[in-house]
Design a protein around this motif. Structure first.
Motif, PDB file in Angstrom:
ATOM      1  N   ASP A  17      33.693  41.637  52.595  1.00 33.16           N
ATOM      2  CA  ASP A  17      33.325  42.206  51.299  1.00 33.16           C
ATOM      3  C   ASP A  17      33.958  43.575  51.110  1.00 33.16           C
ATOM      4  O   ASP A  17      34.456  43.906  50.027  1.00 33.16           O
ATOM      5  CB  ASP A  17      31.802  42.335  51.184  1.00 33.16           C
ATOM      6  CG  ASP A  17      31.106  40.983  51.099  1.00 33.16           C
ATOM      7  OD1 ASP A  17      31.748  40.024  50.636  1.00 33.16           O
ATOM      8  OD2 ASP A  17      29.937  40.889  51.504  1.00 33.16           O
ATOM      9  N   CYS A  21      36.989  44.827  48.431  1.00 32.23           N
ATOM     10  CA  CYS A  21      36.876  46.007  47.559  1.00 32.23           C
ATOM     11  C   CYS A  21      38.099  46.910  47.698  1.00 32.23           C
ATOM     12  O   CYS A  21      38.650  47.402  46.710  1.00 32.23           O
ATOM     13  CB  CYS A  21      35.611  46.797  47.897  1.00 32.23           C
ATOM     14  SG  CYS A  21      34.067  45.999  47.440  1.00 32.23           S
ATOM     15  N   TRP A 240      28.677  50.001  36.398  1.00 32.54           N
ATOM     16  CA  TRP A 240      28.578  48.687  37.048  1.00 32.54           C
ATOM     17  C   TRP A 240      29.543  48.534  38.219  1.00 32.54           C
ATOM     18  O   TRP A 240      29.153  48.162  39.328  1.00 32.54           O
ATOM     19  CB  TRP A 240      28.827  47.591  36.007  1.00 32.54           C
ATOM     20  CG  TRP A 240      28.706  46.203  36.559  1.00 32.54           C
ATOM     21  CD1 TRP A 240      29.708  45.384  36.974  1.00 32.54           C
ATOM     22  CD2 TRP A 240      27.491  45.474  36.773  1.00 32.54           C
ATOM     23  NE1 TRP A 240      29.205  44.192  37.423  1.00 32.54           N
ATOM     24  CE2 TRP A 240      27.847  44.210  37.312  1.00 32.54           C
ATOM     25  CE3 TRP A 240      26.135  45.749  36.555  1.00 32.54           C
ATOM     26  CZ2 TRP A 240      26.901  43.235  37.630  1.00 32.54           C
ATOM     27  CZ3 TRP A 240      25.199  44.780  36.878  1.00 32.54           C
ATOM     28  CH2 TRP A 240      25.578  43.548  37.417  1.00 32.54           C
ATOM     29  N   LYS A 241      30.827  48.828  38.013  1.00 34.41           N
ATOM     30  CA  LYS A 241      31.817  48.622  39.065  1.00 34.41           C
ATOM     31  C   LYS A 241      31.569  49.549  40.240  1.00 34.41           C
ATOM     32  O   LYS A 241      31.727  49.156  41.408  1.00 34.41           O
ATOM     33  CB  LYS A 241      33.234  48.835  38.510  1.00 34.41           C
ATOM     34  CG  LYS A 241      34.337  48.472  39.488  1.00 34.41           C
ATOM     35  CD  LYS A 241      35.703  48.575  38.837  1.00 34.41           C
ATOM     36  CE  LYS A 241      36.808  48.174  39.822  1.00 34.41           C
ATOM     37  NZ  LYS A 241      38.154  48.263  39.201  1.00 34.41           N
ATOM     38  N   ARG A 244      28.616  48.109  42.234  1.00 35.46           N
ATOM     39  CA  ARG A 244      28.982  46.958  43.056  1.00 35.46           C
ATOM     40  C   ARG A 244      29.738  47.394  44.300  1.00 35.46           C
ATOM     41  O   ARG A 244      29.582  46.812  45.381  1.00 35.46           O
ATOM     42  CB  ARG A 244      29.840  45.979  42.242  1.00 35.46           C
ATOM     43  CG  ARG A 244      29.116  45.316  41.074  1.00 35.46           C
ATOM     44  CD  ARG A 244      27.881  44.559  41.536  1.00 35.46           C
ATOM     45  NE  ARG A 244      28.195  43.488  42.458  1.00 35.46           N
ATOM     46  CZ  ARG A 244      28.370  42.217  42.130  1.00 35.46           C
ATOM     47  NH1 ARG A 244      28.257  41.850  40.855  1.00 35.46           N
ATOM     48  NH2 ARG A 244      28.625  41.302  43.043  1.00 35.46           N
ATOM     49  N   ASN A 248      28.548  46.708  48.289  1.00 31.76           N
ATOM     50  CA  ASN A 248      29.336  46.062  49.341  1.00 31.76           C
ATOM     51  C   ASN A 248      29.497  46.954  50.567  1.00 31.76           C
ATOM     52  O   ASN A 248      29.382  46.483  51.694  1.00 31.76           O
ATOM     53  CB  ASN A 248      30.709  45.668  48.797  1.00 31.76           C
ATOM     54  CG  ASN A 248      30.664  44.410  47.946  1.00 31.76           C
ATOM     55  OD1 ASN A 248      30.138  43.394  48.368  1.00 31.76           O
ATOM     56  ND2 ASN A 248      31.200  44.471  46.750  1.00 31.76           N
ATOM     57  N   ILE A 255      22.195  43.921  45.271  1.00 33.66           N
ATOM     58  CA  ILE A 255      23.402  44.146  44.485  1.00 33.66           C
ATOM     59  C   ILE A 255      24.434  43.060  44.766  1.00 33.66           C
ATOM     60  O   ILE A 255      25.107  42.559  43.857  1.00 33.66           O
ATOM     61  CB  ILE A 255      23.990  45.538  44.776  1.00 33.66           C
ATOM     62  CG1 ILE A 255      23.016  46.625  44.312  1.00 33.66           C
ATOM     63  CG2 ILE A 255      25.341  45.713  44.094  1.00 33.66           C
ATOM     64  CD1 ILE A 255      23.491  48.030  44.593  1.00 33.66           C
ATOM     65  N   LYS A 256      24.563  42.675  46.016  1.00 31.89           N
ATOM     66  CA  LYS A 256      25.571  41.686  46.388  1.00 31.89           C
ATOM     67  C   LYS A 256      25.214  40.288  45.908  1.00 31.89           C
ATOM     68  O   LYS A 256      26.097  39.492  45.595  1.00 31.89           O
ATOM     69  CB  LYS A 256      25.768  41.687  47.907  1.00 31.89           C
ATOM     70  CG  LYS A 256      26.360  42.979  48.443  1.00 31.89           C
ATOM     71  CD  LYS A 256      26.363  43.015  49.943  1.00 31.89           C
ATOM     72  CE  LYS A 256      27.295  41.990  50.539  1.00 31.89           C
ATOM     73  NZ  LYS A 256      27.409  42.120  52.008  1.00 31.89           N
ATOM     74  N   ALA A 259      22.674  41.177  41.339  1.00 30.37           N
ATOM     75  CA  ALA A 259      22.704  42.493  40.701  1.00 30.37           C
ATOM     76  C   ALA A 259      22.213  42.464  39.265  1.00 30.37           C
ATOM     77  O   ALA A 259      21.771  43.488  38.729  1.00 30.37           O
ATOM     78  CB  ALA A 259      24.121  43.066  40.752  1.00 30.37           C
ATOM     79  N   ARG A 263      20.365  45.272  36.294  1.00 28.86           N
ATOM     80  CA  ARG A 263      21.305  45.788  35.287  1.00 28.86           C
ATOM     81  C   ARG A 263      20.514  46.584  34.253  1.00 28.86           C
ATOM     82  O   ARG A 263      19.471  46.139  33.772  1.00 28.86           O
ATOM     83  CB  ARG A 263      22.058  44.645  34.607  1.00 28.86           C
ATOM     84  CG  ARG A 263      23.083  45.138  33.571  1.00 28.86           C
ATOM     85  CD  ARG A 263      23.638  43.972  32.771  1.00 28.86           C
ATOM     86  NE  ARG A 263      24.582  43.186  33.515  1.00 28.86           N
ATOM     87  CZ  ARG A 263      25.902  43.426  33.543  1.00 28.86           C
ATOM     88  NH1 ARG A 263      26.393  44.450  32.847  1.00 28.86           N
ATOM     89  NH2 ARG A 263      26.706  42.660  34.240  1.00 28.86           N
ATOM     90  N   ILE A 269      23.971  49.818  36.813  1.00 32.81           N
ATOM     91  CA  ILE A 269      23.103  49.319  37.875  1.00 32.81           C
ATOM     92  C   ILE A 269      22.104  50.409  38.247  1.00 32.81           C
ATOM     93  O   ILE A 269      22.490  51.572  38.424  1.00 32.81           O
ATOM     94  CB  ILE A 269      23.916  48.914  39.124  1.00 32.81           C
ATOM     95  CG1 ILE A 269      24.728  47.644  38.848  1.00 32.81           C
ATOM     96  CG2 ILE A 269      23.001  48.668  40.325  1.00 32.81           C
ATOM     97  CD1 ILE A 269      25.534  47.164  40.034  1.00 32.81           C
TER      98      ILE A 269
END
Length: 342
Positions: A17, A21, A240-241, A244, A248, A255-256, A259, A263, A269
């Protein structure tokens, strides 16, 4: 043995993961710009190209037979600089746990990559037959040939941010006293280690900023809660990004895996809720372990209690709720958990 294989597969899944990323050009560039170039935007995401092909190099082995060294980098990319044809090779080797041989590993990886560059140049010149007799023909390189610089980072992202391993090759060598005055003749090789203790989170523009901020307090749950409380305006609606990415790196299950349940209305998040659930899961596991050792609390009542605590925020003393028997009895009665309709 089976448990060891299972643990290894789980660890590899977590690491995969993280590597996925880092494969994102924006995150990859941000890591180098923030850690190496102190926030200056030297590496541009749009100039990055994948280089993660498998490499191999032949070296002398036993009985004179050649041995082949094969290496696939965790994440590796090539980059042009300032719109020129000159470039650089960048690699990241992720490490969740301390590795006491890391300087030698990085030295070997870089040597394989430099050797690959030389082999490519040799192949090009042999094909075009443009080498002069003598030194050029013997080496397979022209006098003006240059190699692309390589920067390898060791990214340490384990929850325990205490690196007690070597920081260079010399840290791994045992020097006889007679060699001390001349050890500078023995080449050293530094480890470019990146972790929360030696970077400025403010130098990063992606979710790596939050990753390094949170890694500093990840091991101490109380410190984590205090940090999130102090910075709740930022973390209760994290983009959001970025969220995430944090999920990870810090391996946050909610979250993984789901998620969407945290929201926010603004599309971000709620990291505070994510960490609260992690803490509550730890509490739940602690209580279950207590029951396993003979404490008389039913699993169904326990589950309902956790749900009430988490969803309604009716309690903030999680440590006491985990281990104080009388206090838990009081909670059962106060929240009406004797009622089977709950």
């Amino acid at each position: 043995m089976e448990k060891q294989r299972l643990a290894a597969s789980v660890l590899n899944a977590k690491d995969e993961d993280v590597y996925n990323c880092l494969s994102d050009n924006e995150v990859f560039a941000d890591l180098f710009n923030g850690a190496v170039f102190q926030g200056e935007q030297v590496i541009k995401p749009e100039y990055l190209e994948e280089m993660n092909e498998k490499k191999q190099m032949k070296v002398p082995g036993k009985d004179g037979q050649p041995a082949v060294i094969k290496k696939l980098r965790d994440v590796q990319k090539g980059s042009g600089l300032e719109e020129s044809i000159l470039g650089i090779e960048l690699a990241v080797e992720g490490q969740r746990k301390v590795h006491y041989g890391m300087p030698v590993r990085h030295m070997l990886y870089d040597a394989v990559d430099y050797t690959k560059q030389i082999q490519n140049l040799e192949k090009k010149h042999r094909s075009s037959r443009d080498l002069s007799p003598g030194a050029e023909f013997l080496s397979g390189l022209k006098k003006e040939d240059k190699l692309r610089p390589i920067i390898t980072l060791g990214l340490f992202y384990g929850e325990d941010q205490l690196w007690d391993g070597p920081m260079c090759l010399h840290d791994m060598l045992e020097f006889p006293k007679v060699l001390e005055p001349w050890k500078h003749y023995i080449p050293n090789y530094p480890l470019n280690l990146v972790y929360s203790g030696n970077v400025n989170p403010g130098n990063f523009r992606t979710g790596l900023q939050e990753v390094f901020e949170l890694l500093r307090v990840a091991k101490d749950k109380n410190a984590m809660e205090e940090f999130l409380k102090k910075n709740q305006e930022h973390y209760k609606n994290l983009e959001w990004k970025r969220g995430r990415l944090v999920g990870n790196f810090l391996d946050i299950p909610l979250i993984k895996e789901n998620a969407e349940v945290i929201r926010t209305e603004e599309g971000g998040i709620n990291m505070c809720t994510a960490f609260q659930q992690m803490r509550m899961e730890g509490v739940r596991e602690g209580i279950i372990e207590g029951e396993r050792r003979g404490r008389n609390f039913g699993e169904e009542k326990l589950t309902r209690l956790i749900q009430l605590l988490f969803h309604d925020n009716r309690i903030d003393d999680l440590q006491r709720a985990s281990f104080d028997t009388e206090y838990r009895e009081k909670l059962y009665k106060e929240y009406g958990l004797e009622n089977e309709n709950l």
